[in-house]
Design a protein around this motif. Sequence first.
Motif: not given
Length: 145
Positions: A118-133
């Motif tokens: 779950k560390m892999w949830r960021k895009g462009g330095g921001k946590v992206l809800p789409i990646l969290v899910r």
Amino acid sequence: MKISDKGIEFLIKEEGGIKLKAYKCQAGIWTIGVGHTGKGVKEGMEITKEKAIELLKGDLRRFENVVNKSIKVTLKQHEFDALISLAFNIGASAFSKSTLVKRINAGSDMKDVEEAWKMWRKGGGKVLPILVRRREREVKMYKGE
């Protein structure tokens, strides 16, 4: 190991389906098919569904190789499929050097594996809800749920 048909279906869904016209992904990279990028992908490009699947299968070989080389423990098919989805999304190099790979190879418990995943949830330095899910669904698949 090779990704299963179920794993391919999962990946296609996670990547937003099959896109027959080139588009810019969230990172601003020209993409076509199922997350396919590269020098040949350009604005205005169009392909058939058959070509999209051909490109995907070619791309998957690279990720099957990196997962097979990186993971030193025996995997179940659903675990392998989930790892392919992650590697496809974050890239081969990032996957092979990840804390997740280290933890799986060290035989860490599932709580620690899940935390690293779950560390892999960021895009462009921001946590992206789409990646969290997406990570939640990948972990679920990895667990066989």
